[in-house]
Every structure is written in C-alpha cells, then in structure tokens.
Design an enzyme around this catalytic site. Structure first.
Site, PDB file in Angstrom:
ATOM      1  N   TYR A  45     -20.145  -4.079 -71.006  1.00 49.08           N
ATOM      2  CA  TYR A  45     -21.521  -4.446 -70.696  1.00 49.08           C
ATOM      3  C   TYR A  45     -21.643  -5.962 -70.630  1.00 49.08           C
ATOM      4  CZ  TYR A  45     -26.567  -4.964 -71.047  1.00 49.08           C
ATOM      5  OH  TYR A  45     -27.872  -5.316 -70.810  1.00 49.08           O
ATOM      6  N   HIS A 103     -27.822  -5.205 -66.654  1.00 46.84           N
ATOM      7  CA  HIS A 103     -29.215  -5.043 -66.238  1.00 46.84           C
ATOM      8  C   HIS A 103     -29.649  -6.315 -65.508  1.00 46.84           C
ATOM      9  CE1 HIS A 103     -28.960  -2.120 -69.556  1.00 46.84           C
ATOM     10  NE2 HIS A 103     -29.851  -1.446 -68.856  1.00 46.84           N
TER      11      HIS A 103
END
Length: 155
Positions: A71, A110
């Site tokens: 991530y 994101h």
C-alpha cells in the site's frame, strides 16, 4: 547536470518528510504516522533533487483479505519539481522492491477523485481505477477517493 536520488528517512531528516507532506497533500498525518515511517526501512524514502529534499514516498505491507499487497500511503513531490522524473524514480523504487520480493499480489493506493494529475501519472505505470470509496477523506472536498491498483506477477 541534474541529480535525482533517493535517500533513507532517519530521525535526523523525518521533519523534512513532514514538511513535504504538509505542502503536497490536502490531508495531515499524525505523529504516529511519522514514528511508524522510521520503522519502514526501504519502504520509505526521501527524494533529492540536486541534494535538496523535494519529495517522499512511504509504503506499508498490507496482509488483509488473505493477500500480500503493498500500500502506497504517500508518494508526493513539490509541484516545482514535477516533470523531472522525481515521482517516476520513487514509484520505480516501489515497483522494483515488489519485483525483487516476488510475493506481492498487487500495489495499491487511494487518490482523491479530482486529482487528475496523480491519476494520469499512475495510469502510465499500469495502475487502474478499481473502486470508488465514498466519503473516504475527512475534512476535505471532494471526500471521495479512487482506489488505484496495479496487479503483479508472483514469482
């Protein structure tokens, strides 16, 4: 000649990462985030442009959903230094790390839905929008985020 390189994040330069993040990102990160960054080793780097800190990247290994994914928590560069390959160097570092490791299912992050520059940047590296998270961000507009993901081949 231009010199762009990555360096380790230490207790001595972590404040520079904090400063970069405050300028680049519309969200703020707490002290725990920066304390944790110091433990990330090769997954956290500062980017230097002719010996000046102009960006940083911080990732973590995500073991949720019975998968091993990387991530990207933050990857940012000061606007005046974009288009010089600083972001490319940081992202390639992350992708090379994943390739050497060989056991990551994917890399994801994101991105705020209106951040076309970031979306286009990641798409150039094979990332795809796979999901839209409504109300992902607190205290910023728009609050929605796209999840961008790049699937990787496991060794």
């Amino acid at each position: 000649m231009l010199s762009i390189e990555l360096g380790d994040i230490t207790v001595h330069n972590i404040k520079q990462l904090k400063k970069i993040n405050q300028v680049v990102f519309p969200v703020s990160y707490n002290d725990k985030f920066y304390k944790d960054v110091l433990e990330l080793g090769p997954l956290a780097k500062l980017a230097y442009f002719n010996d000046i800190v102009v960006g940083g990247v911080c990732c973590r290994i995500d073991l949720t959903e019975n998968k091993r994914r990387l991530y990207i928590m933050t990857l940012g560069c000061l606007s005046a230094y974009r288009k010089y390959g600083v972001g490319k160097l940081m992202l390639n570092h992350v992708l090379d790390y994943c390739e050497k490791d060989g056991n990551f299912e994917s890399v994801y992050l994101h991105v705020q839905v209106n951040n076309d520059g970031a979306i286009d940047f990641y798409k150039k590296f094979g990332f795809e929008i796979v999901e839209k998270k409504e109300q992902y961000y607190k205290r910023i507009e728009p609050a929605d985020a796209y999840v961008l993901k790049k699937s990787l081949d496991k060794k």
